[in-house]
Design an enzyme around this catalytic site. Structure first.
Site, PDB file in Angstrom:
ATOM      1  N   GLY A   1      57.186  57.075  -3.376  1.00 36.22           N
ATOM      2  CA  GLY A   1      55.932  56.340  -3.572  1.00 36.22           C
ATOM      3  C   GLY A   1      55.281  56.779  -4.876  1.00 36.22           C
ATOM      4  O   GLY A   1      54.065  56.694  -5.032  1.00 36.22           O
TER       5      GLY A   1
ATOM      6  N   GLY B   1      49.264  54.587  -7.076  1.00 38.21           N
ATOM      7  CA  GLY B   1      48.269  55.319  -6.292  1.00 38.21           C
ATOM      8  C   GLY B   1      48.418  56.832  -6.381  1.00 38.21           C
ATOM      9  O   GLY B   1      48.628  57.387  -7.463  1.00 38.21           O
TER      10      GLY B   1
ATOM     11  N   ARG C   1      60.343  51.037  -4.289  1.00 34.45           N
ATOM     12  CA  ARG C   1      61.224  49.861  -4.281  1.00 34.45           C
ATOM     13  C   ARG C   1      61.159  49.063  -5.585  1.00 34.45           C
ATOM     14  O   ARG C   1      62.182  48.656  -6.128  1.00 34.45           O
ATOM     15  CB  ARG C   1      60.858  48.953  -3.093  1.00 34.45           C
ATOM     16  CG  ARG C   1      61.175  49.551  -1.738  1.00 34.45           C
ATOM     17  CD  ARG C   1      60.493  48.806  -0.614  1.00 34.45           C
ATOM     18  NE  ARG C   1      59.036  48.751  -0.826  1.00 34.45           N
ATOM     19  CZ  ARG C   1      58.175  48.179   0.009  1.00 34.45           C
ATOM     20  NH1 ARG C   1      58.615  47.605   1.108  1.00 34.45           N
ATOM     21  NH2 ARG C   1      56.877  48.176  -0.262  1.00 34.45           N
TER      22      ARG C   1
ATOM     23  N   LYS D   1      57.325  48.764 -11.672  1.00 35.69           N
ATOM     24  CA  LYS D   1      56.261  49.773 -11.538  1.00 35.69           C
ATOM     25  C   LYS D   1      56.817  51.185 -11.789  1.00 35.69           C
ATOM     26  O   LYS D   1      56.139  52.055 -12.338  1.00 35.69           O
ATOM     27  CB  LYS D   1      55.626  49.693 -10.140  1.00 35.69           C
ATOM     28  CG  LYS D   1      54.793  48.424  -9.916  1.00 35.69           C
ATOM     29  CD  LYS D   1      54.023  48.451  -8.612  1.00 35.69           C
ATOM     30  CE  LYS D   1      54.901  48.221  -7.399  1.00 35.69           C
ATOM     31  NZ  LYS D   1      54.196  48.172  -6.121  1.00 35.69           N
TER      32      LYS D   1
ATOM     33  N   TYR E   1      48.521  52.306  12.212  1.00 40.34           N
ATOM     34  CA  TYR E   1      48.789  53.301  11.163  1.00 40.34           C
ATOM     35  C   TYR E   1      48.646  54.749  11.650  1.00 40.34           C
ATOM     36  O   TYR E   1      49.546  55.575  11.440  1.00 40.34           O
ATOM     37  CB  TYR E   1      47.796  53.011  10.038  1.00 40.34           C
ATOM     38  CG  TYR E   1      47.724  53.961   8.874  1.00 40.34           C
ATOM     39  CD1 TYR E   1      48.658  53.914   7.844  1.00 40.34           C
ATOM     40  CD2 TYR E   1      46.658  54.854   8.762  1.00 40.34           C
ATOM     41  CE1 TYR E   1      48.541  54.749   6.745  1.00 40.34           C
ATOM     42  CE2 TYR E   1      46.529  55.686   7.660  1.00 40.34           C
ATOM     43  CZ  TYR E   1      47.473  55.628   6.654  1.00 40.34           C
ATOM     44  OH  TYR E   1      47.348  56.450   5.561  1.00 40.34           O
TER      45      TYR E   1
ATOM     46  N   LYS F   1      50.941  58.423  11.323  1.00 38.05           N
ATOM     47  CA  LYS F   1      50.522  59.606  10.568  1.00 38.05           C
ATOM     48  C   LYS F   1      50.449  60.826  11.497  1.00 38.05           C
ATOM     49  O   LYS F   1      50.801  61.937  11.108  1.00 38.05           O
ATOM     50  CB  LYS F   1      49.156  59.359   9.902  1.00 38.05           C
ATOM     51  CG  LYS F   1      49.219  58.414   8.704  1.00 38.05           C
ATOM     52  CD  LYS F   1      50.045  58.990   7.562  1.00 38.05           C
ATOM     53  CE  LYS F   1      49.894  58.203   6.271  1.00 38.05           C
ATOM     54  NZ  LYS F   1      50.881  58.592   5.235  1.00 38.05           N
TER      55      LYS F   1
END
Ligand SMILES: NC(=O)C1=CN([C@@H]2O[C@H](COP(=O)(O)OP(=O)(O)OC[C@H]3O[C@@H](n4cnc5c(N)ncnc54)[C@H](OP(=O)(O)O)[C@@H]3O)[C@@H](O)[C@H]2O)C=CC1
Ligand SMILES: CCCCCCCCCCCCCCCC(=O)[C@@H](N)CO
Length: 439
Positions: free
Chosen positions: A123, A127, A148, A152, A281, A285
């Site tokens: 990731g 961010g 992915r 970016k 979510y 976590k």
């Protein structure tokens, strides 16, 4: 009458302390500059000290006793070592010794020096992950970002090159992979190892993931499962591939003598305290937090084998850490706002989302201090405090005080969150499918 004598290192060795075998020298060393008190008639204390049996000296150097007789002497009732005075002195001594140990002990060493090391950040294209990548490249690390979308990733690599501490020495790379697929995680670790001249990465930081908020019954069940894939399984797959590589037994000759490896998860304070509207979510976590706690125990078997066992063992020590951010102003955050129920926005009003760069800096400083469960602001720490449970603590005193305080605060906070939900329903009725109140 209290008389103090300072013992320098030289005096300690005169006294034969360093000739005493076993634990004694290590116990004495931190106290080498200390004060002893003697009764009035013992004028030649240094001479007496030098003749004294080291064991008796140690027995005399009893910090709470010393402090309590100091306090008592202030009230001219020397030798009053009553239980409350001794108790208070013991507490004060513990705090002083703890604070000194914190200042000069392991805490002051950099426990996370990435200069010249190879770091994988999942990731890492956006961010918080991207901010961590930029920060670590500025600290001299070689960085591989994984996500992915190639465009970016390319931008992130170019940004890291401009931030690098040493442009000629450091290397940067990206790998495009969907980490919900365990085979892709195996490929990532293998590719990084080849790219890194055959050496495994030193740090793997799992940042991939995003949130899709909504009320439990409104979110289709497949999307709940997808959240588990995106949040929990990207982290668990990456950890599995990484640890299978790192924990491979090698012969003592191949074991690294100085390096330590770090596996870092990125969680959310929602793993500590849940909030209405995050049911797709938060459970994922919370599962990461549980995996992290389990691994932090399990890894000690491998670390024990590495440090003490003479046979085959992993090549290096491994540390596990987990970061628990509150809101982060990222592209992912902008996206989650689209499906976030108005009630959820109200309940998390107290949180002021942080810039990704700030979250990255705070998390890295905590890693440098050697912390295990890492929060990034005060409310986050309070949320941690109320749910520390069986997790290893960063500091026994600090975390215990935090825990006591936050248990008191949360006696009010949890009923308040439930009341707000109840009042919301009473006033607005049920929301329409997109989360806004139906009229
Ligand atoms: N934003 C927030 O308020 C908070 C976020 N967090 C957590 O912090 C972490 C970072 O969040 P944030 O900064 O918002 O990140 P973003 O949502 O902005 O970025 C997510 C990153 O993960 C990558 N990613 C997503 N899915 C996959 C996948 N299946 N395989 C590989 N890469 C993937 C994305 O790239 P691509 O899409 O190209 O694959 C992107 O690089 C996440 O784990 C998040 O849950 C925790 C607390 C609060
Ligand atoms: C003094 C103590 C007061 C405590 C008040 C409790 C208020 C709760 C605030 C919850 C904020 C949750 C942010 C989670 C962000 C996140 O993970 C999502 N954005 C997902 O990306």
């Amino acid at each position: 009458m209290l008389r103090s004598y300072t013992l320098e290192r030289q005096k300690w060795s005169d006294l034969g302390y360093f000739r005493v075998t076993g634990l004694l020298p290590q116990v004495c060393l931190p106290f080498r500059c200390c004060a002893f008190h003697f009764e009035d008639n013992q004028q030649d204390a240094p001479a007496i000290l030098s003749k004294m049996d080291p064991r008796e000296l140690i027995a005399r150097f009893h910090p709470p006793q010393l402090l309590s007789s100091f306090f008592s002497s202030l009230y001219s009732s020397y030798n009053n070592t009553s239980t409350p005075v001794l108790g208070a002195s013991t507490l004060i001594c513990t705090i002083i010794v703890y604070t000194i140990a914190k200042m000069f002990g392991p805490g002051s060493r950099n426990e996370f020096n990435v200069e010249g090391q190879t770091v994988v950040i999942t990731g890492g294209s956006e961010g918080m992950g991207r901010a961590v990548a930029l920060e670590l490249s500025a600290k001299g690390a070689n960085v591989v970002v994984v996500a992915r979308t190639v465009s970016k990733l390319v931008t992130a690599v170019n940004e890291m090159k401009t931030k690098a501490a040493n442009k000629f020495k450091q290397k940067f790379h990206y790998i495009s992979a969907d980490l919900t697929d365990p085979a892709e995680c195996e490929r990532v670790i293998a590719e990084v190892t080849t790219w890194n001249s055959g050496a495994a990465p030193d740090v793997v930081w799992c940042c991939a993931g995003f949130s899709r908020p909504g009320f439990f019954v409104d979110v289709p069940i497949q999307e709940h499962r997808q959240q588990m894939d995106t949040v929990y399984w990207t982290a668990a797959n990456t950890a599995h591939a990484t640890l299978r590589n790192w924990l491979e037994p090698v012969l003592p000759s191949a074991q690294m003598k100085t390096t330590r490896r770090h596996l870092i998860f990125t969680c959310s304070t929602l793993a500590f305290v849940p909030i209405t509207g995050y049911s797709p979510y938060s459970p994922a976590k919370a599962a990461i937090r549980s995996l992290s706690d389990t691994l932090s125990q399990e890894i000690e078997m491998y670390n024990g084998a590495y440090r003490r066992h003479r046979g085959a063992a992993p090549a290096a020590d491994v540390r596990i850490h987990t970061v628990f951010p509150m809101g982060i102003l990222s592209p992912g955050f902008d996206n989650e706002e689209k499906t976030k129920p108005e009630l959820t926005k109200k309940l998390e009003e107290a949180d002021k989302p942080q810039a990704p760069a700030d979250v990255a800096k705070i998390a890295i400083s905590a890693l440098e201090r050697g912390e295990y469960l890492i929060t990034t602001n005060f409310i986050g720490s309070m949320m941690k405090g109320t749910s520390l449970g069986g997790s290893p603590k960063n500091s026994i005193i600090g975390d215990t005080l935090l825990s006591c305080l936050s248990h008191l605060v949360f006696l009010q906070v949890i009923p308040d969150l439930r009341n707000k939900a109840f009042t919301w329903g009473k006033r607005n009725g049920l929301p329409s499918a997109n989360g806004t109140p139906a009229s």
